[in-house]
Write a protein that holds these residues in place. Structure first.
Motif, PDB file in Angstrom:
ATOM      1  N   GLU A  72      94.999  66.040 157.456  1.00 45.27           N
ATOM      2  CA  GLU A  72      93.734  65.724 158.134  1.00 45.27           C
ATOM      3  C   GLU A  72      93.489  66.679 159.304  1.00 45.27           C
ATOM      4  N   GLN A 130      87.533  73.155 159.420  1.00 45.34           N
ATOM      5  CA  GLN A 130      86.106  72.852 159.532  1.00 45.34           C
ATOM      6  C   GLN A 130      85.543  73.425 160.830  1.00 45.34           C
ATOM      7  N   ASP A 161      86.874  71.365 152.765  1.00 44.45           N
ATOM      8  CA  ASP A 161      86.457  70.404 151.735  1.00 44.45           C
ATOM      9  C   ASP A 161      87.552  70.198 150.691  1.00 44.45           C
ATOM     10  N   GLN A 162      88.272  71.260 150.361  1.00 41.69           N
ATOM     11  CA  GLN A 162      89.365  71.131 149.386  1.00 41.69           C
ATOM     12  C   GLN A 162      90.484  70.240 149.932  1.00 41.69           C
ATOM     13  N   VAL A 192      90.160  67.863 152.218  1.00 40.05           N
ATOM     14  CA  VAL A 192      89.639  66.490 152.246  1.00 40.05           C
ATOM     15  C   VAL A 192      89.656  65.876 150.854  1.00 40.05           C
ATOM     16  N   SER A 193      89.304  66.686 149.836  1.00 40.00           N
ATOM     17  CA  SER A 193      89.313  66.198 148.456  1.00 40.00           C
ATOM     18  C   SER A 193      90.726  65.821 148.007  1.00 40.00           C
ATOM     19  N   LEU A 194      91.702  66.640 148.401  1.00 42.77           N
ATOM     20  CA  LEU A 194      93.099  66.312 148.064  1.00 42.77           C
ATOM     21  C   LEU A 194      93.514  64.975 148.670  1.00 42.77           C
ATOM     22  N   ARG A 254      91.498  62.512 149.500  1.00 40.62           N
ATOM     23  CA  ARG A 254      90.724  61.424 148.905  1.00 40.62           C
ATOM     24  C   ARG A 254      91.294  61.004 147.553  1.00 40.62           C
ATOM     25  N   HIS A 255      91.817  61.951 146.815  1.00 34.45           N
ATOM     26  CA  HIS A 255      92.290  61.660 145.461  1.00 34.45           C
ATOM     27  C   HIS A 255      93.806  61.471 145.377  1.00 34.45           C
TER      28      HIS A 255
END
Length: 326
Positions: free
Chosen positions: A27, A34, A43-44, A46-48, A50-51
């Motif tokens: 994080e 950012q 974004d990549q 954050v996507s990691l 999230r998933h």
């Protein structure tokens, strides 16, 4: 490139399989990228996050054990915040404090430290000590409880030296340091009846609190906030007041205890609470534990003997009247 300290933290967390610290480090990295306008990489990351699969909770609860040192008792807590019945505002404040501690790397990416100094205020028996233990359990750190009987002495200057030793030990660890009956140490220095030694102890105590790093959460509890030195108040970032529980809160706590202890009898929890009167959580727990002991010793495990419940209730009512008269 990302800061070297964040990359080192991430590597250490991954190698020690500390998933919570891995997530907080990622994080912080995403936030830093950012801020640098590296939006694709941010974004990549954050996507990691999230998933990523959710961590599995540890179903094994460690028993609460204690180890004594010269100035404190170390406790490995097992009581969680979900076990307590706290006012909503206190629960929300504690949840925010815990989140700040868990996501310290993200805060530090913006040069902000998490809060770590908490003052617990209110009458005895309503959750202050349990809250300190639960806070340590939620953070998965030990609880260090100051031992006044070994810290406070009659020798000139020795109390301050003993305090310095305890705080030095606390600073070297990630822990919750619990200072119960805080007014014993942090008394108002304007009291004309106090000696110069008392004033020096208070000054030294405040200095030690100021020097604690944010990975040491200091919880101070008092039943007599009016006795605290005025300089104490500004040291604490959270000031939580624990009122006497309402009738509904006492009833809900009684229901939880009955279920936890496996107790069965015909009288409702509301009836028992109304008979017990305006008492604290600790006293309610004492009542039900006493009743359960009596049931076990009488062989009444199913709680079919209502006369036993009535006898214990009558004894407690007599005790309450005696306290009120005294």
């Amino acid at each position: 490139m990302a800061r070297a300290d964040l990359l080192l933290q991430l590597a250490q967390a991954a190698l020690t399989r500390d998933e919570r610290r891995v997530r907080s480090s990622v994080e912080a990295l995403a936030s830093e990228e950012q801020a640098k306008r590296h939006t694709v990489l941010a974004d990549q990351l954050v996507s990691l996050l999230r998933h990523a699969p959710a961590s599995q909770p540890n179903m094994l609860q460690q028993p609460s054990t204690a180890a004594k040192s010269d100035g404190y008792v170390e406790i490995h807590p097992k009581r969680r915040l979900s076990d307590l019945r706290l006012p909503e505002n206190i629960s929300e404040d504690l949840a925010t404090l815990i989140e700040e501690q868990h996501r310290v790397d993200l805060l530090r990416a913006y040069n902000i430290e998490p809060r770590h100094r908490v003052l617990l205020i209110g009458p005895p028996g309503n959750g202050k000590t349990s809250t300190a233990e639960a806070l340590a359990a939620e953070l998965a750190v030990p609880l260090l409880v100051l031992r006044y009987e070994t810290v406070i002495t009659s020798y000139l200057g020795e109390t301050s030296l003993n305090l310095e030793k305890v705080f030095a030990e606390a600073r070297s660890r990630h822990c919750v340091l619990f200072l119960d009956e805080f007014d014993t140490l942090a008394k108002e220095r304007g009291d004309e009846h106090d000696t110069g030694e008392v004033k020096r102890v208070v000054s030294n105590l405040l200095m030690q609190v100021d020097q604690l790093p944010s990975h040491v959460i200091v919880c101070a509890a008092t039943n007599h906030s009016e006795l605290l030195d005025r300089a104490v108040w500004r040291r604490f970032q959270l000031k939580l007041e624990f009122p006497m529980p309402t009738r509904d809160q006492r009833t809900g706590f009684a229901e939880d205890l009955r279920e936890r202890l496996g107790m069965g009898f015909s009288k409702s929890s509301r009836t028992i609470i109304d008979r017990l009167g305006q008492i604290s959580y600790a006293e309610i727990e004492d009542f039900f534990l006493e009743l359960r002991r009596r049931q076990i010793l009488a062989g009444d495990l199913d709680g079919k003997d209502d006369s036993l419940v009535s006898r214990v209730l009558v004894n407690w009512e007599k005790r309450a009247r005696a306290i009120q008269k005294g």
